[in-house]
Design a protein around this motif. Sequence first.
Motif, short mmCIF file in Angstrom:
data_model
loop_
_atom_site.label_atom_id
_atom_site.label_comp_id
_atom_site.label_asym_id
_atom_site.label_seq_id
_atom_site.Cartn_x
_atom_site.Cartn_y
_atom_site.Cartn_z
N GLU A 217 -2.50 -0.32 -2.67
CA GLU A 217 -3.68 -0.14 -1.84
C GLU A 217 -3.43 0.79 -0.65
O GLU A 217 -4.38 1.14 0.06
CB GLU A 217 -4.19 -1.50 -1.36
N ARG A 218 -2.19 1.17 -0.42
CA ARG A 218 -1.91 2.12 0.65
C ARG A 218 -2.47 3.48 0.26
O ARG A 218 -2.07 4.08 -0.70
CB ARG A 218 -0.40 2.23 0.89
N ARG A 219 -3.44 3.95 1.04
CA ARG A 219 -4.09 5.22 0.77
C ARG A 219 -4.30 5.96 2.08
O ARG A 219 -4.11 5.41 3.16
CB ARG A 219 -5.46 4.98 0.11
N PHE B 28 6.87 5.75 4.94
CA PHE B 28 6.23 4.98 3.88
C PHE B 28 6.20 3.49 4.22
O PHE B 28 5.19 2.81 4.01
CB PHE B 28 6.95 5.19 2.55
N ILE B 29 7.30 2.97 4.74
CA ILE B 29 7.35 1.54 5.06
C ILE B 29 6.35 1.20 6.16
O ILE B 29 5.62 0.20 6.07
CB ILE B 29 8.78 1.13 5.46
N VAL B 30 6.28 2.03 7.20
CA VAL B 30 5.31 1.77 8.27
C VAL B 30 3.89 1.84 7.72
O VAL B 30 3.05 0.97 8.00
CB VAL B 30 5.50 2.77 9.43
N TRP B 31 3.60 2.86 6.93
CA TRP B 31 2.27 3.04 6.37
C TRP B 31 1.87 1.84 5.51
O TRP B 31 0.76 1.30 5.62
CB TRP B 31 2.27 4.32 5.53
N THR B 32 2.78 1.39 4.66
CA THR B 32 2.50 0.26 3.79
C THR B 32 2.36 -1.03 4.59
O THR B 32 1.51 -1.88 4.28
CB THR B 32 3.61 0.12 2.73
N ALA C 22 -4.59 4.26 7.63
CA ALA C 22 -3.80 5.30 8.30
C ALA C 22 -3.73 6.53 7.42
O ALA C 22 -4.03 6.49 6.22
CB ALA C 22 -2.39 4.79 8.60
N THR C 23 -3.34 7.64 8.03
CA THR C 23 -3.01 8.87 7.30
C THR C 23 -1.73 9.43 7.90
O THR C 23 -1.32 9.05 9.00
CB THR C 23 -4.12 9.94 7.41
#
Length: 207
Positions: free
Chosen positions: A19-21, A140-144, A153-154
């Motif tokens: 779902e991370r987009r 990637f870890i922070v975003w997820t 986020a972007t």
Amino acid sequence: MKRKKEMKMAKDFYTAVEERRSIYVISKDHAVSNERIQEVVEFAVKHTPTSFNSQSGRVVVLFNQHHDKFWDLTKETLREIVPAEDFGPTEQKMEMFKAGSGTVLFFEDEEAVRALQEQFPTYSDKFPEYSLQSSGMLQFIVWTALEQEGLGATLQHYQPLIDEKVRNEWNIPASWKLHAQMPFGQPVAPAGDKEFQPLSERMKVFK
């Protein structure tokens, strides 16, 4: 032996990855506290793997007026180089990011990279590459993790145009090199549809 859990995540790992987009339309109105977001980012910084355990990743988290100031600064920097007649879409994009509640700035400490180059000269030319790999994992870890908390986020890249102004405004050490910026906030509109290339063209398995 009882294992200590440093954090409790809201979603399971696979769901969060799926779902991370890139969520562009965000707002400041969300239920996640700044303290919780700080905790999430601290967890990522602490546990992201790095080459030779260099721990070269650095982050700056901007909330409230600092977040707003960052995107105003970025907008005015871009205004200096984008023709006035073409600046409308750029300004709209800056205001869209500013509408969020915070921004994570991702850096790599070049002093830590140079120290490894001196300590292990055989791999000297590889350490900048390893540093970028570690930075990508941290992003990637922070975003997820932000996705797990219900935030959108972007990932943006306005360096090196803004580097000097950011360094001066927030007193960033000279050895910290900016690699990416991540505005985040409450999702207002979902991400668009995403097409996937066939896995058969992207992956090989030998048994």
